[in-house]
Scaffold this motif. Structure first.
Motif, PDB file in Angstrom:
ATOM      1  N   PHE A  34      17.552  -3.260   7.870  1.00 17.94           N
ATOM      2  CA  PHE A  34      16.324  -3.984   8.200  1.00 17.94           C
ATOM      3  C   PHE A  34      16.532  -5.493   8.077  1.00 17.94           C
ATOM      4  N   THR A  35      15.896  -6.246   8.958  1.00 25.56           N
ATOM      5  CA  THR A  35      15.842  -7.691   8.788  1.00 25.56           C
ATOM      6  C   THR A  35      14.831  -8.006   7.680  1.00 25.56           C
ATOM      7  N   ARG A  36      14.778  -9.252   7.289  1.00 16.84           N
ATOM      8  CA  ARG A  36      13.814  -9.636   6.259  1.00 16.84           C
ATOM      9  C   ARG A  36      12.379  -9.322   6.706  1.00 16.84           C
ATOM     10  N   ASP A  37      12.031  -9.705   7.924  1.00 21.12           N
ATOM     11  CA  ASP A  37      10.665  -9.478   8.417  1.00 21.12           C
ATOM     12  C   ASP A  37      10.347  -7.996   8.512  1.00 21.12           C
ATOM     13  N   GLU A  38      11.333  -7.203   8.929  1.00 18.08           N
ATOM     14  CA  GLU A  38      11.110  -5.751   9.025  1.00 18.08           C
ATOM     15  C   GLU A  38      10.906  -5.146   7.638  1.00 18.08           C
ATOM     16  N   MET A  39      11.674  -5.631   6.659  1.00 19.21           N
ATOM     17  CA  MET A  39      11.529  -5.109   5.309  1.00 19.21           C
ATOM     18  C   MET A  39      10.161  -5.483   4.729  1.00 19.21           C
ATOM     19  N   ILE A  40       9.732  -6.718   4.967  1.00 16.75           N
ATOM     20  CA  ILE A  40       8.407  -7.153   4.517  1.00 16.75           C
ATOM     21  C   ILE A  40       7.323  -6.273   5.147  1.00 16.75           C
ATOM     22  N   ALA A  41       7.454  -5.990   6.430  1.00 14.11           N
ATOM     23  CA  ALA A  41       6.477  -5.142   7.129  1.00 14.11           C
ATOM     24  C   ALA A  41       6.448  -3.739   6.530  1.00 14.11           C
ATOM     25  N   ASN A  42       7.639  -3.196   6.225  1.00 14.65           N
ATOM     26  CA  ASN A  42       7.695  -1.874   5.601  1.00 14.65           C
ATOM     27  C   ASN A  42       7.027  -1.868   4.225  1.00 14.65           C
ATOM     28  N   PHE A  43       7.303  -2.913   3.442  1.00 15.42           N
ATOM     29  CA  PHE A  43       6.684  -3.004   2.118  1.00 15.42           C
ATOM     30  C   PHE A  43       5.160  -3.032   2.238  1.00 15.42           C
ATOM     31  N   LYS A  44       4.645  -3.792   3.207  1.00 13.33           N
ATOM     32  CA  LYS A  44       3.193  -3.852   3.421  1.00 13.33           C
ATOM     33  C   LYS A  44       2.636  -2.468   3.740  1.00 13.33           C
ATOM     34  N   ASN A  45       3.332  -1.753   4.594  1.00 16.39           N
ATOM     35  CA  ASN A  45       2.866  -0.421   4.992  1.00 16.39           C
ATOM     36  C   ASN A  45       2.882   0.562   3.823  1.00 16.39           C
ATOM     37  N   VAL A  46       3.934   0.504   3.014  1.00 17.07           N
ATOM     38  CA  VAL A  46       4.023   1.394   1.860  1.00 17.07           C
ATOM     39  C   VAL A  46       2.902   1.082   0.877  1.00 17.07           C
ATOM     40  N   LEU A  47       2.608  -0.195   0.686  1.00 15.22           N
ATOM     41  CA  LEU A  47       1.540  -0.588  -0.232  1.00 15.22           C
ATOM     42  C   LEU A  47       0.188  -0.077   0.257  1.00 15.22           C
ATOM     43  N   GLU A  48      -0.057  -0.150   1.571  1.00 17.52           N
ATOM     44  CA  GLU A  48      -1.350   0.252   2.131  1.00 17.52           C
ATOM     45  C   GLU A  48      -1.520   1.764   2.188  1.00 17.52           C
ATOM     46  N   THR A  49      -0.441   2.480   2.548  1.00 17.29           N
ATOM     47  CA  THR A  49      -0.540   3.954   2.667  1.00 17.29           C
ATOM     48  C   THR A  49       0.679   4.615   2.029  1.00 17.29           C
ATOM     49  N   PRO A  50       0.801   4.566   0.712  1.00 19.49           N
ATOM     50  CA  PRO A  50       1.984   5.139   0.059  1.00 19.49           C
ATOM     51  C   PRO A  50       2.142   6.635   0.311  1.00 19.49           C
ATOM     52  N   GLU A  51       1.000   7.343   0.552  1.00 23.54           N
ATOM     53  CA  GLU A  51       1.079   8.790   0.783  1.00 23.54           C
ATOM     54  C   GLU A  51       1.902   9.132   2.019  1.00 23.54           C
ATOM     55  N   ASN A  52       2.013   8.196   2.955  1.00 22.52           N
ATOM     56  CA  ASN A  52       2.793   8.455   4.173  1.00 22.52           C
ATOM     57  C   ASN A  52       4.295   8.320   3.952  1.00 22.52           C
ATOM     58  N   TYR A  53       4.685   7.861   2.764  1.00 24.17           N
ATOM     59  CA  TYR A  53       6.095   7.589   2.511  1.00 24.17           C
ATOM     60  C   TYR A  53       6.677   8.424   1.364  1.00 24.17           C
ATOM     61  N   ILE A  54       5.919   9.436   0.930  1.00 21.49           N
ATOM     62  CA  ILE A  54       6.376  10.240  -0.212  1.00 21.49           C
ATOM     63  C   ILE A  54       7.720  10.900   0.058  1.00 21.49           C
ATOM     64  N   LYS A  61      10.608   6.520  -3.575  1.00 18.83           N
ATOM     65  CA  LYS A  61      10.454   6.174  -4.992  1.00 18.83           C
ATOM     66  C   LYS A  61       9.375   5.108  -5.173  1.00 18.83           C
ATOM     67  N   LEU A  62       9.354   4.140  -4.270  1.00 18.11           N
ATOM     68  CA  LEU A  62       8.334   3.090  -4.331  1.00 18.11           C
ATOM     69  C   LEU A  62       6.952   3.678  -4.086  1.00 18.11           C
ATOM     70  N   ALA A  63       6.844   4.573  -3.122  1.00 11.93           N
ATOM     71  CA  ALA A  63       5.555   5.192  -2.796  1.00 11.93           C
ATOM     72  C   ALA A  63       5.021   5.997  -3.978  1.00 11.93           C
ATOM     73  N   VAL A  64       5.879   6.793  -4.601  1.00  8.70           N
ATOM     74  CA  VAL A  64       5.461   7.615  -5.738  1.00  8.70           C
ATOM     75  C   VAL A  64       5.005   6.726  -6.905  1.00  8.70           C
ATOM     76  N   ALA A  65       5.743   5.645  -7.147  1.00  9.66           N
ATOM     77  CA  ALA A  65       5.373   4.735  -8.237  1.00  9.66           C
ATOM     78  C   ALA A  65       4.004   4.112  -7.987  1.00  9.66           C
ATOM     79  N   LEU A  66       3.707   3.766  -6.733  1.00  9.14           N
ATOM     80  CA  LEU A  66       2.406   3.190  -6.397  1.00  9.14           C
ATOM     81  C   LEU A  66       1.285   4.205  -6.588  1.00  9.14           C
ATOM     82  N   ILE A  67       1.540   5.429  -6.191  1.00  6.20           N
ATOM     83  CA  ILE A  67       0.523   6.483  -6.351  1.00  6.20           C
ATOM     84  C   ILE A  67       0.269   6.756  -7.828  1.00  6.20           C
ATOM     85  N   GLU A  68       1.343   6.826  -8.616  1.00  2.00           N
ATOM     86  CA  GLU A  68       1.182   7.044 -10.054  1.00  2.00           C
ATOM     87  C   GLU A  68       0.399   5.897 -10.690  1.00  2.00           C
ATOM     88  N   LYS A  69       0.686   4.708 -10.250  1.00  2.21           N
ATOM     89  CA  LYS A  69      -0.026   3.539 -10.777  1.00  2.21           C
ATOM     90  C   LYS A  69      -1.513   3.630 -10.475  1.00  2.21           C
TER      91      LYS A  69
END
Length: 473
Positions: A34-54, A61-69
C-alpha cells in the motif's frame, strides 16, 4: 512528499491512545504494497467499520482490538467529567489539533481545577507539551513528563561582545572540554563530579530510588541528548535592568538546557506504570493516570520528583562552575528556571498541584529564559503573574515538525546554510534539531505578551548538542 505514517497521524484519524496505535504502526511497518494514502484510507475504514475486517489477513488484529475497546464497560474506569471547565490558550491558531485534543481530555479529569495551553504547545504523552494543569490533591507523572525538572540556566559574564569574536577558538575549546552529551553517557573514575545532592536523604527512601544513585553520580554534570544544549551567545540588554543590576549593553553569556538524565526518566517510567495500575482511566485518558497526594505512592513520587529536580539543577551548577573557572570571568547574573515539574501553589484561594509540562513558571516578577532554536534568539523574561495562564509561559519555541519529519524533510545542506547565514558554529546535533523544525520564536513571544515582559535578548553563537541521534529530552 511525506511517505511515513507515525503515531500522531494515526491519532489524528481518531484512533484511541494506547496499544491500538502500536498495532496500527506494526501493520504499517510491513506496508503490504500500500502507498501511504492507501494505508491511511484503510485505517479510516477499519476505524469506521471494524466488523468488516475481522477476517482480513492484514487488518484483523486491529479490527478485533477496536471492537474489544468499544465493548469495555464504563463502570470499569474512573468516569471523566462530561462538562469540563474551559482552559485558556495562547497562540491557539498555531497549535496543532493533537495538542488541543489532549488538553480537552485533561480538563475532563475529576481532579482537574484549571488548565492553560502555551503558544509553543505540541502533542506529547498524556498532557501536551506546553500544557499547564492544576489539580486538586493529585499528581500526574505524565503531567510532569519524562525528563523531570528539565531546565534552563543562564550565566551572564562581565565579558564584552567583542571579546567573544576575538577569542572564539578559546570558547570552543572550553565548551568541548567542559561539557559532555548523549543518552546514557556519563563520567568515570577521577572525572566524576561531587555535589551535595548525592547526600540527599531521599535516595534512601526506598530500594528503587536507592538503586538509581550510582547512575546519577556517573551522569552528574552531563547534558544528555535530544534538544539539550550548552551554548555561548551574546546577551543584549536594551536598557539598564535595576533588578539584576546590569547596565544596558551586550555581554557574553552561557545558556544550558538539560534535565535529570537517566534517573529522572527511570522515576517517570516507574511511577507512571504504578499510577496506571492504581488509577484506571478510560483509554483516551490513561496516560493522565494520577496518584492521590494523601497516599504513600503519591508522596513517594512527589519526593522522587523533587529529588530529580534538585539533581537536574546540580548538573547545571557543575557545568556553569566549570565554565566560570575556565574563563576566569565574573558572573554578573545567574538565572535558572525549570519545567516538567509540579508545584504546590494557591489558585483561587485553595492549594492545588500545578503541573507544567514544557511550560515556564511566570509568576509576577519571576525570572525565566525562553530559548528559540540554535539560530533563533532566546529571551530573558520576567513574569507578569497572569492568573488565566496559571502564572505560566512557554518553555521555548516548540516543535512544528516531529523528529522523524525533520530528518525526512530537511537536508544537511539546508541546515549548514542557515547556520552560516546566522553566524552560528555547531558542534554535534542531527537534522532532528534543525532550526526549521521549530516554530517562529517571535510569533510565540508575540502570543504571550500578556504573560511575560522581555528583559534581554540572547543570540546563540556557539552551540553544542548530542550528535548520537538520541531522543532523550
Amino acid at each position: 512528499m511525506k511517505t511515513q505514517i507515525n503515531g500522531t497521524d494515526i491519532l489524528e484519524l481518531g484512533f484511541p491512545e494506547g496499544k491500538i496505535i502500536g498495532i496500527a504502526l506494526k501493520i504499517n511497518s510491513k506496508r503490504n504494497g500500500f502507498t501511504r494514502d492507501e494505508m491511511i484510507a484503510n485505517f479510516k475504514n477499519v476505524l469506521e467499520t471494524p466488523e468488516n475486517y475481522i477476517d482480513d489477513k492484514i487488518f484483523s488484529k486491529l479490527a478485533v482490538a477496536l471492537i474489544e475497546k468499544s465493548n469495555e464497560k464504563p463502570e470499569d474506569f474512573i468516569a471523566l467529567n462530561q462538562n469540563p471547565n474551559a482552559y485558556s490558550a495562547y497562540g491557539l491558531d498555531h497549535i496543532e489539533d493533537g495538542a488541543r485534543k489532549q488538553m480537552e481530555v485533561a480538563m475532563k479529569l475529576p481532579v482537574t481545577v484549571a488548565g492553560a495551553l502555551m503558544p509553543d504547545a505540541h502533542q506529547g504523552y498524556g498532557l501536551p507539551i506546553g500544557g499547564v494543569l492544576a489539580t486538586k490533591n493529585a499528581i500526574i507523572p505524565y503531567g510532569v513528563g519524562v525528563d523531570i525538572g528539565c531546565r534552563m540556566a543562564l550565566s551572564v559574564y562581565d565579558i564584552p561582545e567583542d571579546f567573544y569574536f576575538e577569542n572564539e577558538a578559546k570558547f570552543k575549546k572550553e565548551l568541548i572540554t567542559n561539557s559532555i552529551f548523549g543518552a546514557g553517557h556519563g563520567f568515570h573514575g577521577q572525572y566524576k563530579s561531587d555535589h551535595a545532592v548525592l547526600e540527599n536523604e531521599t535516595f534512601n527512601m526506598n530500594p528503587f530510588v536507592k538503586n538509581l544513585k550510582d547512575k546519577a553520580w556517573s551522569q552528574l554534570g552531563s547534558s544528555g541528548g535530544g534538544n539539550h544544549f550548552v551554548e555561548f551567545g551574546i546577551m543584549e540588554f536594551a536598557k539598564d535592568d535595576a533588578v539584576l543590576n546590569i547596565p544596558k549593553g551586550k555581554y557574553v553569556a552561557l545558556l544550558t538546557h538539560s534535565g535529570s538524565r537517566g534517573m529522572g526518566a527511570t522515576i517517570a517510567g516507574h511511577y507512571t506504570k504504578i499510577a496506571k495500575d492504581e488509577c484506571k482511566l478510560p483509554e483516551v485518558a490513561k496516560n493522565l493516570a494520577y496518584l492521590d497526594m494523601n497516599s504513600q505512592l503519591g508522596q513517594e513520587y512527589w519526593l522522587a520528583m523533587n529529588l530529580a529536580g534538585d539533581y537536574a539543577s546540580a548538573c547545571h551548577e557543575i557545568i556553569h562552575n566549570k565554565m566560570e573557572r575556565a574563563l576566569g570571568a565574573t558572573i554578573l547574573a545567574k538565572v535558572e528556571n525549570h519545567h516538567n515539574f509540579a508545584w504546590k501553589e494557591i489558585w483561587n484561594g485553595e492549594e492545588v498541584i500545578v503541573h507544567r509540562k514544557g511550560a515556564t513558571p511566570a509568576g509576577k516578577g519571576v525570572m525565566g529564559i525562553i530559548p528559540g532554536s540554535m539560530t533563533a534568539p532566546g529571551f530573558l523574561v520576567r513574569g507578569k503573574g497572569e492568573e488565566n495562564a496559571i502564572n505560566s509561559a512557554s518553555h521555548g519555541a516548540g516543535r512544528q515538525m516531529s523528529r522523524t519529519q525533520a530528518i525526512k524533510n530537511i537536508t544537511q545542506t539546508e541546515m549548514k546554510s542557515i547556520l552560516r547565514d546566522h553566524g552560528v558554529t555547531l558542534i554535534g546535533a542531527g537534522l532532528d534539531e534543525a532550526p526549521m523544525a521549530y516554530k517562529d520564536i517571535n510569533q510565540v513571544m508575540e502570543a504571550q505578551k500578556e504573560l511575560v515582559d522581555v528583559v534581554a535578548k540572547f543570540t546563540p553563537k556557539l552551540v553544542r548538542m548530542a550528535d548520537d541521534g538520541s531522543k532523550e529530552d
